[in-house]
Design an enzyme around this catalytic site. Structure first.
Site, mmCIF file in Angstrom:
data_model
loop_
_atom_site.group_PDB
_atom_site.id
_atom_site.type_symbol
_atom_site.label_atom_id
_atom_site.label_comp_id
_atom_site.label_asym_id
_atom_site.label_seq_id
_atom_site.Cartn_x
_atom_site.Cartn_y
_atom_site.Cartn_z
ATOM 1 N N CYS A 193 0.810 -1.210 0.000
ATOM 2 C CA CYS A 193 0.000 0.000 0.000
ATOM 3 C C CYS A 193 0.842 1.260 0.000
ATOM 4 O O CYS A 193 2.023 1.261 0.299
ATOM 5 C CB CYS A 193 -0.901 0.046 1.234
ATOM 6 N N GLY A 248 0.528 0.700 -5.209
ATOM 7 C CA GLY A 248 -0.699 -0.081 -5.215
ATOM 8 C C GLY A 248 -1.624 0.369 -6.317
ATOM 9 O O GLY A 248 -1.951 1.552 -6.408
ATOM 10 N N ASN A 293 -0.346 0.424 5.777
ATOM 11 C CA ASN A 293 0.630 -0.176 4.867
ATOM 12 C C ASN A 293 1.474 -1.144 5.665
ATOM 13 O O ASN A 293 2.162 -0.749 6.607
ATOM 14 C CB ASN A 293 1.524 0.909 4.241
ATOM 15 N N GLY A 294 1.414 -2.423 5.306
ATOM 16 C CA GLY A 294 2.220 -3.413 6.002
ATOM 17 C C GLY A 294 1.521 -4.747 6.107
ATOM 18 O O GLY A 294 0.591 -5.043 5.372
ATOM 19 N N CYS A 333 14.348 -11.888 2.817
ATOM 20 C CA CYS A 333 13.995 -12.542 1.554
ATOM 21 C C CYS A 333 15.225 -13.095 0.844
ATOM 22 O O CYS A 333 15.110 -13.939 -0.054
ATOM 23 C CB CYS A 333 13.237 -11.572 0.646
ATOM 24 N N TYR A 370 13.825 -1.705 -5.290
ATOM 25 C CA TYR A 370 12.794 -1.729 -6.325
ATOM 26 C C TYR A 370 11.530 -0.948 -5.999
ATOM 27 O O TYR A 370 10.992 -0.245 -6.849
ATOM 28 C CB TYR A 370 12.405 -3.189 -6.612
#
Length: 477
Positions: free
Chosen positions: A16, A42, A116-117, A449, A256
């Site tokens: 978001c 988003g 957002n999260g 990640c 990114y």
């Protein structure tokens, strides 16, 4: 586990973008401009809630900001306070029901929430609330916050928010708008960015500085990790949620997710991407004639790579700026068609050249495989792929749509196997150590990640199962 996402590209997506205005007569219009600047965060839905001193007015819709809002709709959003939200779902189905900001009625009056999260214990908290009779009308974990705030016995909104967040863990940059009060909260680890600005006498909040720039606001500072900022007619106050913990900023924001003209975590996004490219050139040189980037997000890294390597940089791939995100594709042929209309190689640049193709990350490999093929068809003699990030091997539980390990091509394949799949002449990744060395505070970042070291506990499989259940709901619609 979750089902593979059927969409044209395989890039990670942030959940978001949020934007808040307190104390400006054109609050809704400013929120619209802010959301427009945050559109990259988003594209599934957009919404604005405004408060005029008497009533809350709301409009939400599916799709891009410019499609959701018209001049007439904005005019109906009266008031000097507003919250705006762009959504891309990482938890919960894609539907108008889940579009934010959420607007609820509770003991202290109406309350709007934009989030957002991702909460890492959302499954357990939701199950507990349902067991005790709470009804949920959406599949978004943001509704959990609403229930927790409503259920608190504190007498002031800011204390209710603090009380609610004691039970929740994970990543969140949160804006709440009550009657003549706005609260901005950031999780203790600082996973997601959140900035505060000023325009005339108004206080503004935004996920990225580019949104504050868009409304010509003065950028004041980041909301600190673990901080709650309270804005009322009396002024601005601040408090800590609890004692400081190790910061864990999401490094994908710099790689990114964020716009290159933004500053996030006190870092220039564009400069860091150039630095990633420079380090990549040192670690993974390529015997090439030209360097090109996958547009648009990898261009800065490609420029850094070219300058460090002493190889000519050029624009070898054009991107159609007017193609929206196609996140549901019913067939492989249509997915490939979507790639074709989004990007197209420039034959006059590529003909007869040995190409170093720079991309910012590699998830499933499907888009890059098609891109390498198209670059060869345009006349390139060789295509050497360089990734300005380490191999993505683990899913994210903090608000970025990074797939399950089964879908991540690097999770169980060696570099040579990935190279063979994408049909490149060579393949190289930036190392984790090299990536972190480019940052001002290397220890303040989450790289889970890439290395699987998560900063918090998480109910990983339960999160994935919850997402799977919601996916099944969508399929039945």
């Amino acid at each position: 586990m979750t089902q593979p996402l059927n969409r044209a590209d395989d890039k990670p997506r942030d959940e978001c973008g949020v934007f808040g205005v307190f104390g400006h007569q054109q609050a809704a219009q400013l929120a619209y401009i802010g959301l427009y600047a945050l559109q990259h965060r988003g594209q599934e839905s957009a919404g604005i809630v405004a408060f005029d001193g008497t009533a809350f007015n709301s409009h939400k819709g599916m799709g891009l900001v410019e499609r959701v809002f018209s001049a007439e709709r904005l005019e109906r959003l009266h008031g000097s306070h507003a919250l705006g939200h762009n959504r891309y779902s990482t938890a919960g189905q894609s539907s108008l029901l889940n579009a934010q900001p959420f607007l609820m009625q509770y003991a202290l009056g109406p309350l709007a929430i934009a989030h957002n999260g991702n909460f890492t214990n959302a499954f357990d908290i939701r199950s507990h609330l349902q067991t005790h009779g709470q009804l949920f009308t959406t599949t978004s974990d943001t509704e959990i916050i609403a229930h927790m705030i409503a259920g608190s016995r504190e007498n002031m909104l800011e204390n209710r928010i603090i009380d609610a967040l004691k039970e929740l863990s994970g990543a969140y940059s949160l804006l709440c708008l009550g009657q003549d009060i706005m609260a901005a909260v950031r999780d203790p680890h600082g996973f997601r960015p959140l900035w505060m600005g000023k325009l005339d006498d108004a206080v503004l909040f935004a996920s990225e500085t580019c949104a504050l720039d868009a409304v010509e606001a003065e950028v004041l500072r980041e909301v600190e990790p673990g901080e709650i900022v309270i804005v009322t007619e009396a002024g601005v106050g601040s408090a800590r949620l609890h004692s400081p913990v190790q910061r864990a900023h999401c490094v994908f924001e710099l790689l990114y997710l964020s716009r290159p003209d933004s500053v996030v975590f006190s870092e220039s996004v564009a400069q860091r991407r150039k630095d990633f490219g420079r380090r990549l050139a040192k670690e993974c040189p390529a015997d090439a004639d030209i360097v090109i980037g996958m547009p648009e997000s990898a261009n800065a890294a490609a420029l850094g790579y070219a300058r460090e390597a002493g190889i000519r940089f050029d624009y070898g791939v054009a991107r159609n700026q007017y193609v929206g995100r196609t996140f549901i594709q019913p067939s492989q042929r249509e997915r490939e068609f979507s790639v074709n209309i989004k990007i197209n190689p420039i034959k006059s640049v590529l003909q007869g050249q040995r190409v170093a193709l720079i991309d910012d990350s590699l998830q499933r490999g499907t888009t890059l495989r098609k891109s390498v093929q198209k670059i060869r068809e345009a006349g390139a003699q060789e295509v050497h792929v360089r990734i300005a990030a380490p191999p993505t091997q683990f899913p994210c539980f903090y608000g970025v749509d990074i797939p399950t390990r089964q879908e991540l091509i690097a999770s169980d394949r060696a570099v040579e196997e990935v190279r063979d799949y994408i049909r490149a002449d060579s393949l190289g990744y930036l190392s984790i150590e090299g990536m972190l060395s480019c940052l001002s505070e290397p220890d303040a970042y989450c790289a889970a990640c890439f290395d699987g070291v998560y900063p918090t506990e998480h109910t990983g499989q339960k999160l994935l199962q919850l997402s799977f259940d919601f996916t099944q709901d969508r399929d039945r619609e």
